[in-house]
Design a protein around this motif. Structure first.
Motif, PDB file in Angstrom:
ATOM      1  N   GLU A   1       0.840  -1.208   0.000  1.00  0.00           N
ATOM      2  CA  GLU A   1       0.000   0.000   0.000  1.00  0.00           C
ATOM      3  C   GLU A   1       0.868   1.249   0.000  1.00  0.00           C
ATOM      4  O   GLU A   1       0.569   2.222  -0.705  1.00  0.00           O
ATOM      5  CB  GLU A   1      -0.933  -0.010   1.207  1.00  0.00           C
ATOM      6  N   GLU A   2       1.941   1.242   0.789  1.00  0.00           N
ATOM      7  CA  GLU A   2       2.850   2.385   0.809  1.00  0.00           C
ATOM      8  C   GLU A   2       3.532   2.561  -0.539  1.00  0.00           C
ATOM      9  O   GLU A   2       3.677   3.686  -1.024  1.00  0.00           O
ATOM     10  CB  GLU A   2       3.908   2.203   1.902  1.00  0.00           C
ATOM     11  N   GLU A   3       3.913   1.455  -1.159  1.00  0.00           N
ATOM     12  CA  GLU A   3       4.563   1.516  -2.462  1.00  0.00           C
ATOM     13  C   GLU A   3       3.596   2.046  -3.524  1.00  0.00           C
ATOM     14  O   GLU A   3       3.959   2.865  -4.364  1.00  0.00           O
ATOM     15  CB  GLU A   3       5.061   0.125  -2.848  1.00  0.00           C
ATOM     16  N   GLU A   4       2.338   1.610  -3.451  1.00  0.00           N
ATOM     17  CA  GLU A   4       1.326   2.090  -4.392  1.00  0.00           C
ATOM     18  C   GLU A   4       1.120   3.597  -4.230  1.00  0.00           C
ATOM     19  O   GLU A   4       1.025   4.322  -5.210  1.00  0.00           O
ATOM     20  CB  GLU A   4       0.012   1.345  -4.179  1.00  0.00           C
ATOM     21  N   GLU A   5       1.085   4.063  -2.990  1.00  0.00           N
ATOM     22  CA  GLU A   5       0.916   5.494  -2.741  1.00  0.00           C
ATOM     23  C   GLU A   5       2.125   6.280  -3.251  1.00  0.00           C
ATOM     24  O   GLU A   5       1.982   7.369  -3.813  1.00  0.00           O
ATOM     25  CB  GLU A   5       0.695   5.757  -1.254  1.00  0.00           C
ATOM     26  N   ALA A   6       3.324   5.742  -3.077  1.00  0.00           N
ATOM     27  CA  ALA A   6       4.532   6.410  -3.568  1.00  0.00           C
ATOM     28  C   ALA A   6       4.523   6.494  -5.090  1.00  0.00           C
ATOM     29  O   ALA A   6       4.925   7.510  -5.666  1.00  0.00           O
ATOM     30  CB  ALA A   6       5.770   5.663  -3.084  1.00  0.00           C
TER      31      ALA A   6
END
Length: 140
Positions: free
Chosen positions: A44-49
Motif C-alpha cells: 500500500e505504501e509503495e502504491e501510494e509512492a
C-alpha cells in the motif's frame, strides 16, 4: 572441469529435489500472518509512492529493479530528449493494480501510456513526440 548433464526431452531431471516442508507450529503461523500483513502494508505504501511520483513528474517509468525492458524504455525516452523519472518496485508490480500490473509501465502527463510495446507503437507511428510535448516533457 564441469561434467555435462544429460538432456532428455521426455522427462524432467530428478534433481534438485526439494525437501518436504515441515509442519508449522501455531507461533510460526502467527508470524506468517504478521509478515503477510506487513507485506500488504508495504504494498500500500509503495502504491501510494507510485501515485505521488505519477502526479509529480511529466514522464515516469515504473519497473522492476534491474529489468532490461525498463532500461530500454528509459533509453528510448532519453534518445528523444526526455529525462524520465524512474521508480523501481520490488516484487511482481502489485503497486500497479490499476495499470494491470504490467511492468514496465510508462506514465506520461499523469496518465498511463502503457508498456514497452505500446511505447514503441506510439513512437513508430509518430504520435509520441506530440504526446510528450503536451505533457511538458519536451520543449522543442
Amino acid at each position: 572441469m564441469y561434467q555435462a548433464i544429460p538432456y532428455s526431452a521426455g522427462r524432467l531431471p530428478s534433481w534438485p529435489r526439494q525437501p518436504a516442508a515441515p509442519m508449522a507450529s501455531s507461533s510460526e503461523a502467527a508470524a506468517d500472518d504478521h509478515s503477510a500483513a506487513a507485506r500488504a502494508a508495504g504494498e500500500e505504501e509503495e502504491e501510494e509512492a507510485v501515485r505521488r511520483a505519477v502526479a509529480e513528474s511529466p514522464v515516469l517509468v515504473v519497473g522492476r529493479r534491474g529489468c532490461c525492458l525498463s532500461h530500454v524504455v528509459k533509453r528510448l525516452l532519453q534518445g528523444l530528449g526526455v529525462n524520465p523519472a524512474v521508480r523501481e518496485v520490488d516484487g511482481d508490480g502489485a503497486a500497479l493494480a490499476g495499470a494491470g500490473g504490467a511492468l514496465p509501465a510508462v506514465f506520461v502527463g499523469g496518465r498511463l501510456l502503457g508498456g514497452l510495446d505500446r511505447l514503441m507503437a506510439v513512437h513508430i507511428s509518430g504520435e509520441l513526440v506530440p504526446i510528450l510535448k503536451d505533457a511538458g516533457a519536451l520543449w522543442l
